[in-house]
Scaffold this motif. Structure first.
Motif, PDB file in Angstrom:
ATOM      1  N   PRO A 179       0.823  -1.214   0.000  1.00  0.00           N
ATOM      2  CA  PRO A 179       0.000   0.000   0.000  1.00  0.00           C
ATOM      3  C   PRO A 179       0.854   1.259   0.000  1.00  0.00           C
ATOM      4  O   PRO A 179       1.978   1.262   0.510  1.00  0.00           O
ATOM      5  CB  PRO A 179      -0.801  -0.119   1.306  1.00  0.00           C
ATOM      6  CG  PRO A 179      -0.738  -1.559   1.684  1.00  0.00           C
ATOM      7  CD  PRO A 179       0.580  -2.066   1.165  1.00  0.00           C
ATOM      8  N   GLU A 180       0.330   2.323  -0.589  1.00  0.00           N
ATOM      9  CA  GLU A 180       1.091   3.561  -0.676  1.00  0.00           C
ATOM     10  C   GLU A 180       1.409   4.139   0.698  1.00  0.00           C
ATOM     11  O   GLU A 180       2.425   4.811   0.876  1.00  0.00           O
ATOM     12  CB  GLU A 180       0.320   4.596  -1.504  1.00  0.00           C
ATOM     13  CG  GLU A 180       0.191   4.215  -2.977  1.00  0.00           C
ATOM     14  CD  GLU A 180      -0.517   5.290  -3.768  1.00  0.00           C
ATOM     15  OE1 GLU A 180      -0.897   6.319  -3.147  1.00  0.00           O
ATOM     16  OE2 GLU A 180      -0.691   5.117  -4.992  1.00  0.00           O
ATOM     17  N   ASN A 181       0.541   3.879   1.656  1.00  0.00           N
ATOM     18  CA  ASN A 181       0.746   4.446   2.993  1.00  0.00           C
ATOM     19  C   ASN A 181       1.640   3.576   3.886  1.00  0.00           C
ATOM     20  O   ASN A 181       1.872   3.901   5.046  1.00  0.00           O
ATOM     21  CB  ASN A 181      -0.594   4.671   3.693  1.00  0.00           C
ATOM     22  CG  ASN A 181      -1.377   3.374   3.881  1.00  0.00           C
ATOM     23  OD1 ASN A 181      -1.049   2.356   3.282  1.00  0.00           O
ATOM     24  ND2 ASN A 181      -2.408   3.424   4.700  1.00  0.00           N
ATOM     25  N   LEU A 182       2.137   2.468   3.343  1.00  0.00           N
ATOM     26  CA  LEU A 182       3.014   1.590   4.110  1.00  0.00           C
ATOM     27  C   LEU A 182       4.450   1.776   3.644  1.00  0.00           C
ATOM     28  O   LEU A 182       4.759   1.600   2.464  1.00  0.00           O
ATOM     29  CB  LEU A 182       2.607   0.128   3.953  1.00  0.00           C
ATOM     30  CG  LEU A 182       3.503  -0.892   4.673  1.00  0.00           C
ATOM     31  CD1 LEU A 182       3.423  -0.702   6.182  1.00  0.00           C
ATOM     32  CD2 LEU A 182       3.130  -2.322   4.292  1.00  0.00           C
ATOM     33  N   LYS A 183       5.329   2.106   4.554  1.00  0.00           N
ATOM     34  CA  LYS A 183       6.733   2.296   4.229  1.00  0.00           C
ATOM     35  C   LYS A 183       7.531   1.055   4.623  1.00  0.00           C
ATOM     36  O   LYS A 183       7.310   0.470   5.675  1.00  0.00           O
ATOM     37  CB  LYS A 183       7.286   3.520   4.953  1.00  0.00           C
ATOM     38  CG  LYS A 183       6.666   4.836   4.498  1.00  0.00           C
ATOM     39  CD  LYS A 183       7.304   6.013   5.228  1.00  0.00           C
ATOM     40  CE  LYS A 183       6.709   7.334   4.756  1.00  0.00           C
ATOM     41  NZ  LYS A 183       7.319   8.492   5.472  1.00  0.00           N
ATOM     42  N   LYS A 184       8.477   0.688   3.758  1.00  0.00           N
ATOM     43  CA  LYS A 184       9.372  -0.413   4.090  1.00  0.00           C
ATOM     44  C   LYS A 184      10.252  -0.024   5.273  1.00  0.00           C
ATOM     45  O   LYS A 184      10.518   1.159   5.495  1.00  0.00           O
ATOM     46  CB  LYS A 184      10.273  -0.746   2.890  1.00  0.00           C
ATOM     47  CG  LYS A 184       9.588  -1.486   1.771  1.00  0.00           C
ATOM     48  CD  LYS A 184      10.592  -1.892   0.702  1.00  0.00           C
ATOM     49  CE  LYS A 184      11.643  -2.854   1.225  1.00  0.00           C
ATOM     50  NZ  LYS A 184      12.513  -3.402   0.158  1.00  0.00           N
ATOM     51  N   PRO A 185      10.734  -1.004   6.005  1.00  0.00           N
ATOM     52  CA  PRO A 185      11.686  -0.696   7.080  1.00  0.00           C
ATOM     53  C   PRO A 185      12.955  -0.058   6.519  1.00  0.00           C
ATOM     54  O   PRO A 185      13.299  -0.250   5.349  1.00  0.00           O
ATOM     55  CB  PRO A 185      11.987  -2.076   7.694  1.00  0.00           C
ATOM     56  CG  PRO A 185      10.867  -2.953   7.268  1.00  0.00           C
ATOM     57  CD  PRO A 185      10.411  -2.438   5.937  1.00  0.00           C
ATOM     58  N   THR A 186      13.618   0.691   7.350  1.00  0.00           N
ATOM     59  CA  THR A 186      14.911   1.285   7.021  1.00  0.00           C
ATOM     60  C   THR A 186      15.970   0.670   7.934  1.00  0.00           C
ATOM     61  O   THR A 186      15.631  -0.045   8.889  1.00  0.00           O
ATOM     62  CB  THR A 186      14.877   2.805   7.220  1.00  0.00           C
ATOM     63  OG1 THR A 186      14.716   3.086   8.626  1.00  0.00           O
ATOM     64  CG2 THR A 186      13.713   3.425   6.440  1.00  0.00           C
ATOM     65  N   PRO A 187      17.257   0.933   7.692  1.00  0.00           N
ATOM     66  CA  PRO A 187      18.288   0.387   8.581  1.00  0.00           C
ATOM     67  C   PRO A 187      18.098   0.770  10.039  1.00  0.00           C
ATOM     68  O   PRO A 187      18.541   0.040  10.930  1.00  0.00           O
ATOM     69  CB  PRO A 187      19.580   0.983   8.013  1.00  0.00           C
ATOM     70  CG  PRO A 187      19.295   1.170   6.562  1.00  0.00           C
ATOM     71  CD  PRO A 187      17.855   1.584   6.495  1.00  0.00           C
ATOM     72  N   ASP A 188      17.424   1.903  10.293  1.00  0.00           N
ATOM     73  CA  ASP A 188      17.224   2.360  11.666  1.00  0.00           C
ATOM     74  C   ASP A 188      15.868   1.970  12.240  1.00  0.00           C
ATOM     75  O   ASP A 188      15.532   2.381  13.360  1.00  0.00           O
ATOM     76  CB  ASP A 188      17.375   3.887  11.729  1.00  0.00           C
ATOM     77  CG  ASP A 188      18.772   4.343  11.341  1.00  0.00           C
ATOM     78  OD1 ASP A 188      19.737   3.629  11.653  1.00  0.00           O
ATOM     79  OD2 ASP A 188      18.890   5.410  10.707  1.00  0.00           O
ATOM     80  N   SER A 189      15.083   1.210  11.511  1.00  0.00           N
ATOM     81  CA  SER A 189      13.753   0.825  11.993  1.00  0.00           C
ATOM     82  C   SER A 189      13.853  -0.054  13.235  1.00  0.00           C
ATOM     83  O   SER A 189      14.842  -0.765  13.437  1.00  0.00           O
ATOM     84  CB  SER A 189      12.980   0.079  10.901  1.00  0.00           C
ATOM     85  OG  SER A 189      12.642   0.927   9.838  1.00  0.00           O
ATOM     86  N   SER A 190      12.803  -0.003  14.037  1.00  0.00           N
ATOM     87  CA  SER A 190      12.765  -0.848  15.229  1.00  0.00           C
ATOM     88  C   SER A 190      12.612  -2.307  14.822  1.00  0.00           C
ATOM     89  O   SER A 190      12.202  -2.626  13.695  1.00  0.00           O
ATOM     90  CB  SER A 190      11.596  -0.446  16.130  1.00  0.00           C
ATOM     91  OG  SER A 190      10.362  -0.766  15.504  1.00  0.00           O
ATOM     92  N   ASN A 191      12.917  -3.187  15.732  1.00  0.00           N
ATOM     93  CA  ASN A 191      12.789  -4.615  15.447  1.00  0.00           C
ATOM     94  C   ASN A 191      11.337  -5.021  15.250  1.00  0.00           C
ATOM     95  O   ASN A 191      11.043  -5.950  14.504  1.00  0.00           O
ATOM     96  CB  ASN A 191      13.425  -5.420  16.576  1.00  0.00           C
ATOM     97  CG  ASN A 191      14.933  -5.340  16.554  1.00  0.00           C
ATOM     98  OD1 ASN A 191      15.563  -5.649  15.554  1.00  0.00           O
ATOM     99  ND2 ASN A 191      15.528  -4.890  17.639  1.00  0.00           N
ATOM    100  N   GLU A 192      10.408  -4.326  15.936  1.00  0.00           N
ATOM    101  CA  GLU A 192       8.988  -4.624  15.741  1.00  0.00           C
ATOM    102  C   GLU A 192       8.568  -4.324  14.313  1.00  0.00           C
ATOM    103  O   GLU A 192       7.878  -5.129  13.665  1.00  0.00           O
ATOM    104  CB  GLU A 192       8.131  -3.798  16.707  1.00  0.00           C
ATOM    105  CG  GLU A 192       8.282  -4.178  18.161  1.00  0.00           C
ATOM    106  CD  GLU A 192       9.323  -3.325  18.855  1.00  0.00           C
ATOM    107  OE1 GLU A 192      10.228  -2.801  18.156  1.00  0.00           O
ATOM    108  OE2 GLU A 192       9.242  -3.179  20.087  1.00  0.00           O
ATOM    109  N   GLU A 193       8.984  -3.156  13.795  1.00  0.00           N
ATOM    110  CA  GLU A 193       8.635  -2.782  12.422  1.00  0.00           C
ATOM    111  C   GLU A 193       9.261  -3.745  11.421  1.00  0.00           C
ATOM    112  O   GLU A 193       8.621  -4.171  10.452  1.00  0.00           O
ATOM    113  CB  GLU A 193       9.120  -1.353  12.141  1.00  0.00           C
ATOM    114  CG  GLU A 193       8.413  -0.286  12.961  1.00  0.00           C
ATOM    115  CD  GLU A 193       9.055   1.072  12.818  1.00  0.00           C
ATOM    116  OE1 GLU A 193       8.321   2.069  12.840  1.00  0.00           O
ATOM    117  OE2 GLU A 193      10.307   1.132  12.694  1.00  0.00           O
TER     118      GLU A 193
END
Length: 400
Positions: free
Chosen positions: A140-154
């Protein structure tokens, strides 16, 4: 289990041993010194005598899309999901392991020994770009992929939705298993042949993992995150922060219990937190020699390593053949201390003392040998009439 220096005297030992002793006994050890990894040559050349597969793997890493983690974009991924055909970072690899090998079989670019057949599988699957075009087609357009700094939950939530639930897969355009049937089922054939060959080699030969020589600032202390509550307990493995890896070499069993009339078909299950791996089955043998190395991620909150031996049954539940637990915290502490020391020579760091209150057959000595922090352990299996299991442990830094 407690770490204590091999010298029983209260006076610390002298010389280089004294410096390492001070590191181990420091009340507030400082793990985060500047990395000198750039000035330290990693001697992996000898590990890749058969360089054909390794060179092909390195070329694959340089192809478009493979230079970053397929799931979070972290540069220079050092892990691979062989079943999904993606290159991933260490943090995402922990989540992939929690999915189970039926979804994602994780291998290390550097630590595992690669064959041409395994590299062929990766070539047929197409790499990160091809996989992401399939598994991320309907994000979905409103869903962003995780980044290197994303939390482990994300990170864990996205990876599970991507590969386990296949929420972003376009069923109208893609068959979820089409990557196994490309080129007139050539990829599927490669996978089937590969795992059949793996199984045959597994039964004939010991599995070896060779580790680099030096620990270089890879055990840095992690700041604990404020994790949100999760829906299911079986997703916890993807939510934790990993501080390193542990290589467990299951050497052999001695005088194991009989479960099949006069013998048994034993295998060993290893569990660390939510992760589980197991050895191959050895048929009709009460003194099996596995000599098989298995890798597990070490969570920031270090649980005991649980060891369970089973007898493999074809038509009923596998029979229990004993269990034991290993506290790996002293080994990790010794690895951290050695990493920030300047000591080069081999030496004893400490030991787990055998007593009536634990399951040790003999003292579990922690040593430094060729820059590697290891511990040899001989365990009496519990809740069973007899049986001893010999295991070798080794800490592996995340940078490998």
């Amino acid at each position: 289990m407690s770490t204590q220096h091999g010298n029983s005297d209260t006076k610390p030992p002298s010389g280089s041993g004294s410096r390492l002793y001070d590191l181990l006994c420091a009340e507030q050890p400082y793990w985060n010194r500047p990395s000198d990894a750039d000035s330290t040559p990693w001697n992996f050349r000898e590990l890749w005598k058969s360089s054909g597969a390794k060179e092909r793997l390195e070329k694959l890493l340089k192809e478009s899309g493979n230079g970053v983690c397929a799931d979070c974009g972290t540069p220079d991924p050092k892990w691979v999901s062989l079943t999904l055909g993606v290159f991933i970072c260490i943090k995402c690899s922990g989540v992939h392991r929690s999915l189970g090998v039926h979804i994602s079989k994780v291998l290390s670019v550097k630590l595992d020994e690669w064959t041409d057949e395994q590299v062929d599988v990766l070539v047929n699957l197409g790499g990160n770009n091809v996989a992401n075009n399939k598994y991320e087609a309907l994000i979905p357009e409103n869903l962003k992929k995780p980044t290197p700094d994303s939390s482990n939950e994300e990170r864990a939530d996205f990876i599970r939705r991507k590969y386990e639930i296949m929420q972003f897969f376009d069923g109208n355009k893609h068959d979820p298993h089409s990557h196994q049937r490309t080129s007139s089922s050539s990829s599927q054939g490669s996978l089937s042949n590969l795992f059949s060959q793996d199984k045959r080699q597994y039964e004939k030969q010991p599995t070896r993992h060779r580790i680099g020589q030096k620990f270089r600032n890879s055990w840095g202390r992690r700041d604990s995150d404020n994790h949100k509550s999760v829906r299911k307990s079986n997703s916890l493995a993807g939510m934790v922060e990993f501080i390193g890896m542990i290589k467990v070499n299951v050497v052999k069993g001695t005088n194991l219990a009989v479960r099949d009339m006069v013998t048994s078909d034993p295998y060993v299950m290893l569990t660390l937190g939510q992760q589980s791996v197991k050895t191959r089955v050895i048929k009709n043998n009460l003194n099996p020699v596995w000599n098989e190395s298995l890798m597990l991620s070490i969570p920031d909150s270090i649980p005991p390593l649980k060891v369970i031996v089973y007898d493999k049954d074809t038509f009923s539940h596998d029979d229990f053949m004993g269990e034991a637990e290993i506290d790996i915290q002293p080994l990790v502490a010794a690895a951290k201390a050695h990493e920030r020391s300047e000591i080069q020579e081999s030496m004893q760091l400490g030991k787990w003392v055998a007593s009536k209150d634990n399951t040790l057959e003999k003292d579990g000595i922690i040593t430094v040998t060729d820059g590697k922090v290891k511990q040899d352990i001989s365990l009496r299996l519990q809740k069973v009439e007899r049986g001893v299991l010999e295991i070798e442990l080794e800490c592996v830094p995340l940078t490998q």
